[in-house]
Motif scaffolding. Structure first.
Motif, short mmCIF file in Angstrom:
data_model
loop_
_atom_site.label_atom_id
_atom_site.label_comp_id
_atom_site.label_asym_id
_atom_site.label_seq_id
_atom_site.Cartn_x
_atom_site.Cartn_y
_atom_site.Cartn_z
N ALA A 1 0.88 -1.17 0.00
CA ALA A 1 0.00 0.00 0.00
C ALA A 1 0.90 1.21 0.00
O ALA A 1 1.35 1.66 1.06
N GLY A 2 1.20 1.68 -1.20
CA GLY A 2 2.17 2.76 -1.28
C GLY A 2 3.53 2.24 -0.89
O GLY A 2 3.95 1.18 -1.32
N ARG A 3 4.21 2.99 -0.06
CA ARG A 3 5.54 2.54 0.34
C ARG A 3 5.47 1.56 1.50
O ARG A 3 6.47 0.98 1.89
N GLU A 4 4.30 1.38 2.06
CA GLU A 4 4.16 0.48 3.19
C GLU A 4 3.72 -0.91 2.73
O GLU A 4 2.97 -1.05 1.78
N HIS A 5 4.23 -1.90 3.44
CA HIS A 5 3.79 -3.28 3.19
C HIS A 5 2.92 -3.69 4.37
O HIS A 5 3.39 -3.69 5.51
N HIS A 6 1.68 -4.02 4.11
CA HIS A 6 0.81 -4.48 5.17
C HIS A 6 0.86 -6.00 5.24
O HIS A 6 0.64 -6.69 4.25
N LEU A 7 1.18 -6.48 6.43
CA LEU A 7 1.37 -7.92 6.64
C LEU A 7 0.21 -8.46 7.45
O LEU A 7 -0.19 -7.87 8.45
N GLU A 8 -0.29 -9.60 7.00
CA GLU A 8 -1.31 -10.25 7.83
C GLU A 8 -1.06 -11.74 7.88
O GLU A 8 -0.55 -12.35 6.94
N LEU A 9 -1.43 -12.31 9.01
CA LEU A 9 -1.21 -13.73 9.26
C LEU A 9 -2.05 -14.57 8.32
O LEU A 9 -3.20 -14.26 8.04
N ARG A 10 -1.41 -15.65 7.83
CA ARG A 10 -2.14 -16.66 7.07
C ARG A 10 -1.88 -17.98 7.77
O ARG A 10 -0.76 -18.48 7.74
N ALA A 11 -2.90 -18.52 8.37
CA ALA A 11 -2.67 -19.63 9.29
C ALA A 11 -2.85 -21.00 8.65
O ALA A 11 -2.68 -22.02 9.32
N ALA A 12 -3.15 -21.05 7.38
CA ALA A 12 -3.39 -22.36 6.75
C ALA A 12 -2.22 -23.33 6.96
O ALA A 12 -2.43 -24.49 7.27
N PRO A 13 -0.97 -22.87 6.80
CA PRO A 13 0.14 -23.80 7.04
C PRO A 13 0.16 -24.34 8.46
O PRO A 13 0.57 -25.48 8.68
N LEU A 14 -0.28 -23.52 9.41
CA LEU A 14 -0.34 -24.00 10.79
C LEU A 14 -1.33 -25.16 10.91
O LEU A 14 -1.11 -26.11 11.65
N ILE B 1 4.20 -28.91 20.05
CA ILE B 1 3.98 -28.25 18.76
C ILE B 1 2.50 -28.07 18.51
O ILE B 1 2.04 -27.00 18.09
N ALA B 2 1.74 -29.11 18.78
CA ALA B 2 0.29 -29.01 18.57
C ALA B 2 -0.30 -27.93 19.46
O ALA B 2 -1.18 -27.18 19.04
N ARG B 3 0.24 -27.86 20.69
CA ARG B 3 -0.27 -26.84 21.58
C ARG B 3 0.06 -25.43 21.06
O ARG B 3 -0.77 -24.52 21.13
N TRP B 4 1.27 -25.28 20.55
CA TRP B 4 1.66 -23.97 20.04
C TRP B 4 0.77 -23.56 18.86
O TRP B 4 0.23 -22.46 18.81
N THR B 5 0.63 -24.47 17.92
CA THR B 5 -0.15 -24.13 16.72
C THR B 5 -1.62 -23.92 17.06
O THR B 5 -2.29 -23.11 16.42
N SER B 6 -2.10 -24.63 18.08
CA SER B 6 -3.52 -24.52 18.39
C SER B 6 -3.90 -23.11 18.84
O SER B 6 -5.07 -22.74 18.81
N ARG B 7 -2.89 -22.35 19.25
CA ARG B 7 -3.18 -20.98 19.65
C ARG B 7 -3.70 -20.16 18.47
O ARG B 7 -4.23 -19.06 18.66
N TYR B 8 -3.51 -20.67 17.27
CA TYR B 8 -3.90 -19.91 16.08
C TYR B 8 -5.05 -20.57 15.34
O TYR B 8 -5.33 -20.22 14.20
N GLU B 9 -5.69 -21.51 16.02
CA GLU B 9 -6.81 -22.23 15.37
C GLU B 9 -7.83 -21.28 14.80
O GLU B 9 -8.38 -21.52 13.73
#
Lengths: 105, 105
Positions: A63-76, B79-87
Motif C-alpha cells: 500500500a504505497g511505500r508500506e507493506h501491510h502484513l497479515e497472518l495466514r494460518a493455513a500452514p499452521l 507443537i500441537a499446543r503452540w499451533t492450536s493458539r492460532y486455530e
DNA sequence: CCAATATTCAACCACATGGTTGAATATGTC
DNA sequence: GACATATTCAACCATGTGGTTGAATATTGG
C-alpha cells in the motif's frame, strides 16, 4: 506437498519468527511495526518476513511505500494435522500395539 | 522453554526425519532398520537420528551393539499446543476483530 | 524539487545442516 | 583370535541461515 511442510516447520523453528506470528495474530502490521519489537535490525526482520512469506504464513499487501502484513494460518493447520497423526503417542502410554499404517509426508 | 520448540520444529522440517518419525510410529526399530528405507547413507541416517534425539523425539536404548529406537511424542504435543493458539485463524475468516492477547513463545 | 520514510537488495561473516567417504569402536559369532 | 555386524566419529563439501552494514528504490509530504 512435502516441501510446503518443510518450509512451514523450518519457518517456525526460529523464535523471532514465532514471535512475529504471535504479533500478527494480534492484527496486521507494517514491516516497521513488527521490527520495533525486536532487538535486531530492520533488515534482519525483513529477511524473517520473507521466510514466513515463502512458507505461506503471511500475506503482504503493498500500500504505497508500506507493506501491510497479515497472518495466514493455513500452514499452521497443516502442521497441526501432521502432528495429530501421533496423538496416540502423546500420553506415553506404551501400548506398542497401537501400531498403525500410514503413508509418509 | 523456547529452545525446545526450536529444536522440535527444526527436527521436523526435514522430510527424511518426518519419515523416520512415521516409521517409528509403527514400532521400535534399530538404526539399520530405519536406514534401510532411505536412499541415503547409514551415516546420514545416524545424523538424522541424533537430531531427532536432541529434540526429544526419540529415545535410544542400547542393547548390545544394537540401538533400539522408539518414538517419544511429547514434543509433538508441544507443537500441537503452540499451533492450536492460532486455530481461530485457520478458516481464513477475515474477522480481524478476532484479535486477542497472548504472551510469546 | 527536496527531504524524510518504508522497504528491499547486495555483499559479507560465522555457523549449522545434509550429505558423502573412510576410519574407529563395540559387540556378537565361529 | 579372527571375522562380521552395528553404530558412531571425523573430516570434508556445498548450501542455507541469521545477523550485520551500506546502498538502492519507492513513495509521501513540505
Amino acid at each position: 506437498m512435502a516441501a510446503a511442510l518443510d518450509r512451514s516447520f523450518a519457518a517456525l523453528s526460529d523464535p523471532t519468527r514465532r514471535a512475529i506470528v504471535s504479533r500478527l495474530a494480534r492484527g496486521p502490521a507494517r514491516v516497521t511495526d513488527v521490527a520495533a519489537r525486536f532487538p535486531i535490525t530492520l533488515n534482519a526482520v525483513s529477511k524473517h518476513l520473507k521466510v514466513l512469506e515463502r512458507a505461506g504464513l503471511l500475506r503482504r499487501r503493498r500500500a504505497g511505500r508500506e507493506h501491510h502484513l497479515e497472518l495466514r494460518a493455513a500452514p499452521l493447520r497443516e502442521i497441526a494435522r501432521w502432528t495429530s497423526r501421533y496423538e496416540r503417542f502423546w500420553n506415553e502410554k506404551l501400548d506398542a500395539l497401537g501400531a498403525f499404517l500410514e503413508e509418509e509426508n
